[in-house]
Structures are given as structure tokens and as C-alpha cells.
Design an enzyme around this catalytic site. Structure first.
Site, PDB file in Angstrom:
ATOM      1  N   GLY A 111       2.924  -4.731  -9.945  1.00  0.00           N
ATOM      2  CA  GLY A 111       4.146  -4.997  -9.617  1.00  0.00           C
ATOM      3  C   GLY A 111       5.563  -4.503 -10.334  1.00  0.00           C
ATOM      4  N   ASP A 161      -1.319   5.764  -2.568  1.00  0.00           N
ATOM      5  CA  ASP A 161      -1.950   5.685  -3.479  1.00  0.00           C
ATOM      6  C   ASP A 161      -2.720   5.450  -3.018  1.00  0.00           C
ATOM      7  OD1 ASP A 161       0.684   4.810  -4.206  1.00  0.00           O
ATOM      8  OD2 ASP A 161       1.043   2.802  -3.090  1.00  0.00           O
TER       9      ASP A 161
END
Ligand code: GLA
Length: 374
Positions: A111, A161
Site C-alpha cells: 500500500g 503497473d
């Protein structure tokens, strides 16, 4: 878990996180991005277990879970969905996957805007491809990992990503055109500067937060401009003139989002030129400009990231800084002179702790290779 006692891995896969130099929130708008994988990674140790359907996955630090290949369903535990989503997508393409055991270990902060989620998805996809000799191409693994994130995790992410995690090449950034998926490796040499990441330790769950809203706002902008430009399909093809012509028909918020994306695409191409010309001052200025847009126009920054970026501005040993990744925290990327790294980290950590009572995490990264068999 029982399998751990006698586990003998057949295969070890290394799946890296990524940074994005510039081109934030442009991927789902079919624009340009400039990411690269970094040395921090998730490692997958895998072996077939001889069963037809039984799969066991154990993550060091997060515990484990088991599932049946014939009964894959969305889990209440978020990280399970990265695995389950990938297995589900692979099962749609082939029936060659059988039971397997897997141990996962990570040195990628979760995160933190370094895309641990894509590293998890792509590592699993790459690993199953090798273990069961599925012969899926790298780009297929990228695309199915992105679909897994959409369907099982719920973030309507772009392709950056997963692409960066799988396709990166040491010493290079990737200029990726998210419309055509054409890409070029751009070698980068920023000596005597270093890429220093500062982890704000503030993270937000993109799936349940603003990420999908930003995507919708961009789509709203496109649909408004489409009235005057019927062939328009994405913000990639919007010019400033087109945006100005439709300004009165959209909210200030939608205007700002579109304006940011138009500028950001231009900044990506300027950054590529700056790298090619070794114009590091320009690289730094583009980072600051991008952060301004991220914070003021796209509104995906947060007080912690803004503070850290502002903190660098009076330091002559720092060329530029900005928040990297989806937003609302995670890491800032800083271009710092090698002689000033230590002092910068000490001072930034002190100031950040005084302001937010949070212990900053700082580390250097280098452009690294993509997912691979170890
Ligand atoms: C997240 C998403 C990416 C991209 C970035 C913002 O990392 O997964 O697809 O949109 O945010 O640039």
C-alpha cells in the site's frame, strides 16, 4: 499449513514493484507513462502438489489460505483476491493448471504506491505459466493480471503497473503508449543523483476510494467533448483547444481533471527528451510541475505527500520531487545528489515526525528488470 513441513519448491519467481517517473493517471486515459520496476520485490516459491484442484498459498507475514480450482470465488480478504483473480483469469484461457502449493515472501512495502498489487498478480501469473508450461506470452500475462484487478479486487486500474512489473529492463524506464501498447526502453543515467523514495506510511484503499471516481470524471469529460468531436474516444486525443471549447458545458472539477491529463501526457514526452539530453534540471522541474497538478487539479495527493514535496524545494541538492503511484499517500520520489542523501533523509524524517508523528521510511531505488525466474 500442512504443506509447509515438506514443501520443496520447483520454481522461484521474482516479481518487482515499480515506480513511475511521470505520467500519473494517464494510463486509463490511453496516454503515456514512464515507469520502471525496482529492486524491491515479491518472491513466489511454487510446486505442483499432485492433486487435481487443491491449491495452498502461504504468505510470510500474512498467513495462508487454500482453495479449490473448481470453486474459485471472491474472498473477503483483499490480498487473497490478487491470487484468486489471476487463477480465475488463467482458468478462462487454459485447463492445464492443476493443484499447487506456493509460499510468498515480500520486501515491497504494501500500500505504498509501489504497486505491490501488480507484483502479486504478475508473480502468480508468471509462476503458473512456468510451472504448468502454459506458454502464455508476457503481454497476455500482463493483460490477464490487469483483468484480475478489475474483476476480483475492484480497482478499474490502467495497464501501467502490470506492464512495468513484467516488462521492465535494468537501467531503463519504459515509455509506454497505453493506447497502442507500443513501448520503448529509455536508458537513464542520472549520476551523480540518486532516486530516493520517502514512504509517507499513509495509504488508502484505491478500490473503495477515489480512484474509480477519477476515472469516471475523465469519462464524463470525454462524453461532453464528444458532442463537438464525435470521433473522440479518450482524453489521449483531446487538445487544449477542444477542452476550452467545451469548458462551459462541464463542471470545474471535470475541467480540472481533463486539464491535468492533457498536461501530464505532454510532461511524459518532455521528460523523455530531458533524459535523452541528460538535462537533469528539466527532469526535476517536470517532477515538481507534475506534483502541482496531482495536488491541485487531479486532487489525489494528501497533506503528508505535499509536505514532503514542499520540504525538498529549498534544498539545492534536490532537483525535483513528486508523489508517485495512484495517490493519497504512498511514496514520494526524489532526485537527490549522492552527497546529500544521508542528510536529506535525516532532516526529512525529523521534520515529518514533528509534523505528523509518523516515522518516515526512506530507501534508494534503481531501475530494475521485470518478473523473472530466479
Ligand atoms: C494505480 C493504477 C495504475 C495507474 C496509477 C496512477 O497505480 O494501478 O493503473 O492508474 O494508479 O498513475
Amino acid at each position: 499449513m500442512q504443506f509447509l513441513d515438506s514443501f520443496k519448491p520447483e520454481l522461484t519467481i521474482s516479481s518487482p514493484g515499480r515506480i513511475n517517473f511521470i505520467g500519473e493517471h494517464t494510463d486509463y486515459n490511453m496516454g503515456y507513462v514512464l515507469p520502471t520496476a525496482i529492486g524491491n520485490k515479491i518472491t513466489f516459491k511454487l510446486a505442483k502438489n499432485g492433486s487435481l484442484n487443491k491449491c495452498n498459498v502461504y504468505s510470510i507475514g500474512l498467513a495462508g489460505f487454500s482453495f479449490d480450482l473448481n470453486a474459485i470465488a471472491i474472498s473477503d480478504t483483499e490480498w487473497h483476491n490478487y491470487i484468486l483473480g489471476v487463477v480465475n483469469e488463467i482458468s478462462k484461457l487454459t485447463s492445464k493448471v492443476g493443484g499447487f502449493d506456493c509460499i510468498i515472501e515480500s520486501d515491497l512495502p504494501l500500500g505504498s504506491g509501489l504497486s505491490s498489487s501488480a507484483a502479486m498478480e504478475c508473480g502468480m501469473a508468471f509462476g503458473l505459466n512456468e510451472l504448468f508450461d502454459l506458454r502464455l506470452s508476457k503481454i497476455t500475462l500482463v493483460a490477464l493480471s490487469q483483468r484480475a484487478e478489475h474483476s476480483y479486487v475492484g480497482t478499474q486500474c490502467g495497464i501501467m503497473d502490470q506492464f512495468a512489473s513484467v516488462m521492465s529492463k535494468k537501467g531503463n524506464v519504459i515509455l509506454l503508449d497505453c493506447q497502442s501498447l507500443e513501448y520503448q526502453y529509455i536508458p537513464i543515467d542520472i549520476r551523480p543523483y540518486k532516486i530516493i523514495m520517502l514512504n509517507t506510511k499513509v495509504s488508502h484503499n484505491l478500490a473503495s476510494s477515489e480512484y474509480n471516481t477519477r476515472k469516471q470524471e475523465c469519462e464524463e469529460g470525454v462524453s461532453i467533448m464528444k458532442r463537438r468531436n464525435p470521433k473522440l474516444n479518450s482524453l489521449r486525443d483531446v487538445t487544449e483547444e477542444m477542452l476550452e471549447a467545451s469548458k462551459d458545458e462541464m463542471s470545474q472539477t471535470v475541467y480540472n481533471r481533463c486539464s491535468f491529463v492533457i498536461d501530464e501526457n505532454k510532461r511524459v514526452l518532455k521528460m523523455v527528451q530531458a533524459f535523452k539530453q541528460h538535462n537533469l534540471e528539466s527532469v526535476g522541474n517536470l517532477l515538481y510541475d507534475a506534483h502541482q497538478g496531482i495536488s491541485q487539479l487531479y486532487e489525489v495527493s494528501c497533506p503528508e505527500s505535499d509536505f514532503l514535496v514542499d520540504f525538498t524545494k529549498t534544498n539545492p541538492s534536490i532537483l525535483g520531487a513528486r508523489q508517485t503511484g495512484g495517490g493519497f499517500g504512498g511514496c514520494t520520489l526524489n532526485i537527490v545528489h549522492e552527497n546529500a542523501v544521508k542528510e536529506f533523509i535525516t532532516k526529512a524524517s525529523k521534520a515529518y515526525f514533528e509534523k505528523f508523528n509518523i516515522q518516515l521510511e526512506a530507501f534508494e531505488v534503481e531501475p530494475s528488470g521485470g518478473t523473472s525466474v530466479q
